[in-house]
Scaffold this active site. Structure first.
Site, PDB file in Angstrom:
ATOM      1  N   ASP A   1       0.960  -1.363   0.076  1.00 55.47           N
ATOM      2  CA  ASP A   1       0.069  -0.099  -0.089  1.00 55.47           C
ATOM      3  C   ASP A   1       0.783   1.389  -0.085  1.00 55.47           C
ATOM      4  OD1 ASP A   1      -2.642  -1.012   0.068  1.00 55.47           O
ATOM      5  OD2 ASP A   1      -1.982  -1.924   2.217  1.00 55.47           O
ATOM      6  N   ASP A   2       2.213   0.878   0.152  1.00 56.62           N
ATOM      7  CA  ASP A   2       2.936   2.352   0.234  1.00 56.62           C
ATOM      8  C   ASP A   2       3.248   2.857  -1.102  1.00 56.62           C
ATOM      9  OD1 ASP A   2       5.387   3.528   2.280  1.00 56.62           O
ATOM     10  OD2 ASP A   2       6.141   3.207   0.144  1.00 56.62           O
ATOM     11  N   LEU A   3       3.083   4.233  -1.352  1.00 57.03           N
ATOM     12  CA  LEU A   3       3.238   4.870  -2.417  1.00 57.03           C
ATOM     13  C   LEU A   3       4.434   4.922  -3.041  1.00 57.03           C
ATOM     14  CD1 LEU A   3       2.359   6.691  -4.835  1.00 57.03           C
ATOM     15  CD2 LEU A   3       3.024   8.703  -3.353  1.00 57.03           C
TER      16      LEU A   3
END
Length: 210
Positions: free
Chosen positions: A154-156
């Protein structure tokens, strides 16, 4: 689920070498960034509370509020439980953040037990707290519990770096990224650390094209 940990730089380097054997496209990144910092922390209530306080705030704003909370002695479950909302608000906590930290107190997590829980069970325990999403829980497993197989899909920054690494036309969804990287197990924590370092290079536009 793996309960293996990465305790030091030497172990991280072993994971990186094994990861490159699975996914050779990590080799140029490793050559550029070397062995990333493990950034381990002690974990526990205070670590999670600090993460909550800092959500959606600038680094400077989060640090300022945390400094006030520390000075006021408001970083323990007992102190939070006994504090009035007005007292917490005076240190800079919003109504939402107060709800979060009070939920953390109410859940009374046994942090010692977390160390023996499988990854998904630990994530489920943490995300039961209002204000802790999967990303925050995964950061806790990676940096506080030192787990070896955590990829923050989920980390950009991870998504952007993985898009470049894997030669994708667009940024992958968390579900797509999870599927594309399953073969990296049990070295996905090393992958996360390398991808974060690579993101820094991409932002500086100094990365060697893969």
């Amino acid at each position: 689920m793996s309960l293996q940990t990465i305790e030091n730089t030497e172990e991280l380097e072993e994971h990186i070498i094994a990861l490159i054997a699975i996914e050779p496209r990590f080799a140029p990144i490793y050559e550029q960034v070397g062995v990333p910092s493990l950034r381990h922390n002690a974990g526990g209530f205070e670590q999670l509370m600090r993460a909550m306080v800092g959500q959606q705030l600038s680094v400077a704003a989060a640090a300022s509020i945390w400094k006030k909370l520390v000075a006021a002695g408001l970083t323990t479950p007992q102190a939070i439980a006994e504090a009035q909302d007005e007292t917490l608000r005076a240190q800079g906590l919003s109504r939402q953040k107060m709800r979060y930290v009070r939920s953390l107190v109410a859940h009374d997590i046994d942090f010692a037990t977390l160390t023996t829980m499988p990854n998904e069970a630990a994530i489920k325990t943490l995300t039961a707290v209002t204000g802790i999403g999967r990303w925050t829980a995964e950061m806790y497993l990676l940096f506080s519990l030192k787990r070896d197989d955590i990829l923050a899909v989920d980390d950009l920054a991870i998504k952007v770096s993985a898009m470049t690494l894997l030669g994708l036309a667009e940024r992958p969804t968390p579900k797509q990224l999870k599927g594309l990287t399953e073969s990296w197990s049990p070295h996905r924590s090393a992958a996360s650390l390398l991808l974060w370092s690579y993101y820094g290079l991409l932002r500086d536009k100094t990365a060697v094209p893969l």
